[in-house]
Design a protein around this motif. Structure first.
Motif, PDB file in Angstrom:
ATOM      1  N   LEU A   1      60.990  53.609   6.445  1.00 49.89           N
ATOM      2  CA  LEU A   1      60.776  53.853   5.019  1.00 49.89           C
ATOM      3  C   LEU A   1      61.371  55.202   4.627  1.00 49.89           C
ATOM      4  CD1 LEU A   1      59.284  52.715   2.485  1.00 49.89           C
ATOM      5  CD2 LEU A   1      57.353  54.174   3.152  1.00 49.89           C
ATOM      6  N   ASP A   2      62.132  55.222   3.524  1.00 51.36           N
ATOM      7  CA  ASP A   2      62.716  56.491   3.077  1.00 51.36           C
ATOM      8  C   ASP A   2      61.787  57.249   2.148  1.00 51.36           C
ATOM      9  OD1 ASP A   2      62.992  54.574   1.089  1.00 51.36           O
ATOM     10  OD2 ASP A   2      64.931  55.327   0.387  1.00 51.36           O
ATOM     11  N   LEU A   3      61.151  56.537   1.198  1.00 50.20           N
ATOM     12  CA  LEU A   3      60.290  57.178   0.219  1.00 50.20           C
ATOM     13  C   LEU A   3      58.957  56.442   0.132  1.00 50.20           C
ATOM     14  CD1 LEU A   3      62.775  57.833  -2.739  1.00 50.20           C
ATOM     15  CD2 LEU A   3      61.917  59.522  -1.099  1.00 50.20           C
ATOM     16  N   PHE A   4      57.896  57.119   0.438  1.00 50.99           N
ATOM     17  CA  PHE A   4      56.553  56.559   0.286  1.00 50.99           C
ATOM     18  C   PHE A   4      56.202  56.574  -1.196  1.00 50.99           C
ATOM     19  CE2 PHE A   4      51.905  56.999   0.214  1.00 50.99           C
ATOM     20  CZ  PHE A   4      51.542  55.930   1.005  1.00 50.99           C
ATOM     21  N   GLU A   5      55.664  55.465  -1.682  1.00 46.69           N
ATOM     22  CA  GLU A   5      55.415  55.285  -3.111  1.00 46.69           C
ATOM     23  C   GLU A   5      56.675  55.535  -3.944  1.00 46.69           C
ATOM     24  OE1 GLU A   5      52.049  57.489  -4.532  1.00 46.69           O
ATOM     25  OE2 GLU A   5      50.616  56.241  -3.450  1.00 46.69           O
TER      26      GLU A   5
ATOM     27  N   ALA B   1      35.415  41.171  11.844  1.00 45.99           N
ATOM     28  CA  ALA B   1      35.830  41.649  10.530  1.00 45.99           C
ATOM     29  C   ALA B   1      37.149  42.397  10.654  1.00 45.99           C
ATOM     30  CB  ALA B   1      34.766  42.554   9.922  1.00 45.99           C
ATOM     31  N   VAL B   2      38.105  42.021   9.836  1.00 42.23           N
ATOM     32  CA  VAL B   2      39.349  42.769   9.696  1.00 42.23           C
ATOM     33  C   VAL B   2      39.146  43.771   8.566  1.00 42.23           C
ATOM     34  CG1 VAL B   2      41.819  42.630   9.217  1.00 42.23           C
ATOM     35  CG2 VAL B   2      40.666  40.748  10.418  1.00 42.23           C
ATOM     36  N   LEU B   3      39.514  45.007   8.799  1.00 38.47           N
ATOM     37  CA  LEU B   3      39.364  46.045   7.791  1.00 38.47           C
ATOM     38  C   LEU B   3      40.742  46.443   7.282  1.00 38.47           C
ATOM     39  CD1 LEU B   3      36.733  46.084   9.584  1.00 38.47           C
ATOM     40  CD2 LEU B   3      36.434  48.422   8.804  1.00 38.47           C
ATOM     41  N   ASP B   4      41.085  45.914   6.118  1.00 38.89           N
ATOM     42  CA  ASP B   4      42.327  46.182   5.404  1.00 38.89           C
ATOM     43  C   ASP B   4      43.533  45.542   6.087  1.00 38.89           C
ATOM     44  OD1 ASP B   4      41.250  47.948   3.241  1.00 38.89           O
ATOM     45  OD2 ASP B   4      40.621  49.098   5.001  1.00 38.89           O
ATOM     46  N   THR B   5      44.560  45.308   5.268  1.00 41.43           N
ATOM     47  CA  THR B   5      45.808  44.746   5.769  1.00 41.43           C
ATOM     48  C   THR B   5      46.881  45.829   5.717  1.00 41.43           C
ATOM     49  OG1 THR B   5      46.648  43.842   3.652  1.00 41.43           O
ATOM     50  CG2 THR B   5      45.050  42.503   4.858  1.00 41.43           C
ATOM     51  N   VAL B   6      48.138  45.449   5.635  1.00 45.11           N
ATOM     52  CA  VAL B   6      49.223  46.428   5.679  1.00 45.11           C
ATOM     53  C   VAL B   6      50.266  46.098   4.617  1.00 45.11           C
ATOM     54  CG1 VAL B   6      48.886  46.829   8.153  1.00 45.11           C
ATOM     55  CG2 VAL B   6      50.617  45.173   7.387  1.00 45.11           C
ATOM     56  N   ASP B   7      51.210  47.009   4.465  1.00 46.02           N
ATOM     57  CA  ASP B   7      52.327  46.807   3.554  1.00 46.02           C
ATOM     58  C   ASP B   7      53.108  45.550   3.961  1.00 46.02           C
ATOM     59  OD1 ASP B   7      55.274  47.324   2.647  1.00 46.02           O
ATOM     60  OD2 ASP B   7      54.084  48.787   1.536  1.00 46.02           O
ATOM     61  N   PRO B   8      53.599  44.778   2.971  1.00 46.26           N
ATOM     62  CA  PRO B   8      54.364  43.567   3.316  1.00 46.26           C
ATOM     63  C   PRO B   8      55.569  43.842   4.206  1.00 46.26           C
ATOM     64  CG  PRO B   8      53.797  43.561   0.986  1.00 46.26           C
ATOM     65  CD  PRO B   8      53.398  44.916   1.515  1.00 46.26           C
ATOM     66  N   ARG B   9      56.060  45.072   4.219  1.00 45.41           N
ATOM     67  CA  ARG B   9      57.177  45.419   5.099  1.00 45.41           C
ATOM     68  C   ARG B   9      56.855  45.150   6.562  1.00 45.41           C
ATOM     69  NH1 ARG B   9      60.939  49.312   3.523  1.00 45.41           N
ATOM     70  NH2 ARG B   9      60.757  50.297   5.586  1.00 45.41           N
ATOM     71  N   LYS B  10      55.568  45.209   6.906  1.00 42.78           N
ATOM     72  CA  LYS B  10      55.172  45.105   8.310  1.00 42.78           C
ATOM     73  C   LYS B  10      54.186  43.962   8.569  1.00 42.78           C
ATOM     74  CE  LYS B  10      57.662  48.458   9.927  1.00 42.78           C
ATOM     75  NZ  LYS B  10      58.677  48.239  10.986  1.00 42.78           N
ATOM     76  N   THR B  11      54.142  42.994   7.684  1.00 45.08           N
ATOM     77  CA  THR B  11      53.178  41.898   7.856  1.00 45.08           C
ATOM     78  C   THR B  11      53.319  41.217   9.210  1.00 45.08           C
ATOM     79  OG1 THR B  11      53.094  41.485   5.475  1.00 45.08           O
ATOM     80  CG2 THR B  11      52.339  39.717   6.917  1.00 45.08           C
ATOM     81  N   GLY B  12      54.541  40.907   9.614  1.00 41.93           N
ATOM     82  CA  GLY B  12      54.744  40.186  10.877  1.00 41.93           C
ATOM     83  C   GLY B  12      54.250  40.972  12.073  1.00 41.93           C
ATOM     84  N   ASP B  13      54.591  42.247  12.149  1.00 37.82           N
ATOM     85  CA  ASP B  13      54.134  43.080  13.268  1.00 37.82           C
ATOM     86  C   ASP B  13      52.616  43.177  13.281  1.00 37.82           C
ATOM     87  OD1 ASP B  13      56.781  43.501  13.872  1.00 37.82           O
ATOM     88  OD2 ASP B  13      56.869  45.520  13.019  1.00 37.82           O
TER      89      ASP B  13
ATOM     90  N   PRO C   1      49.162  48.338  -2.647  1.00 34.07           N
ATOM     91  CA  PRO C   1      49.908  47.350  -1.864  1.00 34.07           C
ATOM     92  C   PRO C   1      50.241  47.754  -0.432  1.00 34.07           C
ATOM     93  CG  PRO C   1      50.753  47.391  -4.086  1.00 34.07           C
ATOM     94  CD  PRO C   1      49.766  48.527  -3.994  1.00 34.07           C
ATOM     95  N   ASP C   2      50.278  49.063  -0.126  1.00 35.88           N
ATOM     96  CA  ASP C   2      50.547  49.420   1.268  1.00 35.88           C
ATOM     97  C   ASP C   2      49.364  49.092   2.172  1.00 35.88           C
ATOM     98  OD1 ASP C   2      49.346  51.516  -0.233  1.00 35.88           O
ATOM     99  OD2 ASP C   2      49.823  52.980   1.299  1.00 35.88           O
TER     100      ASP C   2
ATOM    101  N   LEU D   1      43.434  55.176   6.489  1.00 37.45           N
ATOM    102  CA  LEU D   1      44.440  54.134   6.351  1.00 37.45           C
ATOM    103  C   LEU D   1      45.859  54.628   6.605  1.00 37.45           C
ATOM    104  CD1 LEU D   1      43.073  51.991   3.389  1.00 37.45           C
ATOM    105  CD2 LEU D   1      43.000  51.524   5.840  1.00 37.45           C
ATOM    106  N   HIS D   2      46.035  55.934   6.790  1.00 38.51           N
ATOM    107  CA  HIS D   2      47.312  56.496   7.235  1.00 38.51           C
ATOM    108  C   HIS D   2      47.024  57.595   8.247  1.00 38.51           C
ATOM    109  CE1 HIS D   2      49.597  54.491   4.070  1.00 38.51           C
ATOM    110  NE2 HIS D   2      48.806  55.005   3.153  1.00 38.51           N
TER     111      HIS D   2
END
Length: 389
Positions: A20-24, A46-58, A82-83, A217-218
Motif C-alpha cells: 500500500l502506498d497511501l493509507f486512507e 468468534a471472529v473479531l473484525d475482518t480486513v481490507d479487501p486487498r487482503k481478503t484471500g490471505d 473498510p480496512d 486493529l493496526h
C-alpha cells in the motif's frame, strides 16, 4: 499470520500489507500497515473484525487454518471502516449460519457499504452487554468518535484482553520489537487526534478494567512495558499537552531563500538549548509535520507569500493543524515576500481559529532574502522562544 503471547484461545489471524502506498489515500506508509483480526476459540468461536479487501484471500487462509475445521459462531464488528469491515460480506457468505455482532449504529453502516440487509443475522449489543463463548466472555463498551460514531471495544476478562478497535494502533508491522512511539504518534494525531475528549472518555472506561493485553486493529499487540507506554502516550496526546520540550520548525519555501532563513533560525534555536525538528513542508511528509507540531511545546512557521496569501504547502499544513484541534502551544512566525508580503496575515488568520496559542514577537518579515537586520530579529525570536518554553 500474526504472532503473540496471547491466551491460547485468542489467535491473531490478520494480514500485513507491504504494498500500500497511501493509507486512507493520504498517509504515506513506507513500512506498510497491518490489518489485524482475531479469533477466539472456546465452546463457541468468534471472529473479531475482518480486513481490507486487498487482503481478503490471505486473511481467509489464516482464519481457516486457525479454525481447524470449525465454523465461526460469531463475527464481532468493532469498527465499520473498510480496512476492517471490507471482508464482512465475503465471510458472511462463506458461513451463512454465523451471527454478526454489532451495535445499533453498526448495521445501518454495513447496509450502506454493502447494499445488503443483515438484520436477520444481527445481534445488537449495547454498553455493558456480554457475549458468552464458554469460559470466555466478551463485554462491550461503546467508544463513539474514536474515531467513527459506531466504534466499540470489547474486553475479555479471563485473559485480560482489550480488543481496542483503532485505539492504540500504529503504522508498520505487528512486530513488537519495532519502535512504537513515532509511528503510533503519526497514526494517532492524524487519524484520531481531533477526538481527544472521546479518547479520554475511553481511557477512563479502560482504567476500570484489569487490562493485561491490548489487541489493536493496526500494529503490534501490546502488553507489559509496551502497554504502559502506550497508555501514557495516549493520555498525553488526547489531552493536547506537549510531549517534549522543543520546537517544530515547519517551512514552505518556493525558491530556497525562505528555507535558508528557516535553517539559520533552527541553528539559533539550538544555540539557545532547544531541541529542534525542521521539516520542509513542500518535500517531506506532512503527516509527520502535523504529528511533530503536537509533539513539541513550540512551533515556528516560516513561509513564502503566494498569490496574496501563503505558499500552498503552508496553507495545507495550517488547515490540517486546525482540523486536528491544534492548541496550547508557543508559536513564532516568519514570512517572506519580495514586493507584497502576505504570508504573515494569512498565517495569523488561520492561527486565530486555534485555541490557546501564544504568538511571539518579533514577527519577522523577509523581503526576498534574509538581511543582517532579519538575522538579528531571528536571534531575538530564538531567545523569546527559549524563554517562553
Amino acid at each position: 499470520m500474526m504472532t503473540s503471547k496471547l491466551d491460547a484461545v485468542v489467535v491473531p489471524v490478520g494480514c500485513f500489507d507491504g504494498d500500500l502506498d497511501l493509507f486512507e489515500s493520504q498517509y504515506a506508509v513506507p513500512n506498510g500497515v497491518s490489518y489485524n483480526s482475531y479469533l477466539i476459540v472456546d465452546e463457541k468461536t468468534a471472529v473479531l473484525d475482518t480486513v481490507d479487501p486487498r487482503k481478503t484471500g490471505d486473511w481467509l487462509a489464516n482464519l481457516e487454518q486457525a479454525l481447524a475445521g470449525r465454523t465461526p459462531d460469531y463475527l464481532v464488528i468493532h469498527h465499520m471502516e473498510p480496512d476492517h469491515a471490507g471482508s464482512i460480506s465475503t465471510l458472511a457468505d462463506k458461513y451463512p449460519d454465523m451471527t454478526l455482532v454489532g451495535n445499533a449504529k453498526t448495521f445501518p453502516m454495513l447496509t450502506a457499504f454493502t447494499g445488503r440487509d443483515f438484520g436477520d443475522r444481527a445481534l445488537i449489543v449495547k454498553e455493558g452487554d456480554g457475549l458468552s463463548l464458554g469460559a470466555h466472555t466478551l463485554t462491550f463498551y461503546t467508544a463513539p468518535m474514536v474515531h467513527w460514531p459506531e466504534v466499540m471495544v470489547s474486553f475479555e476478562k479471563a485473559s485480560g484482553t482489550l480488543f481496542a478497535a483503532d485505539g492504540f494502533g500504529r503504522f508498520g508491522s505487528t512486530n513488537p520489537d519495532d519502535p512504537w512511539v513515532d509511528e503510533a504518534r503519526r497514526y494517532y494525531i492524524n487519524i484520531v487526534g481531533k477526538y481527544g475528549v472521546q479518547v479520554q472518555a475511553l481511557l477512563k472506561k479502560a482504567a476500570g478494567l484489569d487490562i493485561k493485553t491490548v489487541c489493536p486493529l493496526h500494529g503490534p499487540i501490546l502488553s507489559g512495558e509496551a502497554l504502559a507506554l502506550a497508555l501514557e502516550k495516549y493520555d498525553i496526546w488526547s489531552r493536547y499537552v506537549p510531549e517534549d520540550k522543543g520546537v517544530l520548525l515547519a517551512y514552505a519555501s518556493i525558491h530556497g531563500n525562505t528555507a535558508r532563513a528557516a535553517l539559520e533560525l533552527a541553528e539559533m534555536l539550538r544555540a539557545e538549548g532547544l531541541t529542534v525538528e525542521a521539516i520542509d513542508l513542500a518535500r517531506q511528509d506532512w503527516a509527520q509535520a502535523v504529528a511533530g507540531a503536537f509533539r513539541y511545546s513550540g512551533l515556528v512557521l516560516a513561509a513564502s507569500s503566494y498569490d496574496a496569501g501563503v505558499f500552498p504547502p503552508m496553507a495545507q499544513f495550517l488547515m490540517r493543524l486546525k482540523s486536528k484541534g491544534f492548541r496550547d502551544r508557543t508559536v513564532g512566525l516568519v514570512e517572506n515576500g519580495s514586493w507584497g508580503p502576505s504570508a504573515m496575515k494569512t498565517m495569523l488568520g488561520e492561527l486565530e481559529a486555534m485555541k490557546g496559542l501564544d504568538i511571539l514577537e518579533p514577527k519577522i518579515t523577509i523581503r526576498s532574502a534574509a538581511t543582517d537586520e532579519n538575522r538579528a530579529q531571528m536571534k531575538e525570536l530564538a531567545r523569546a522562544m527559549a524563554q517562553a518554553l
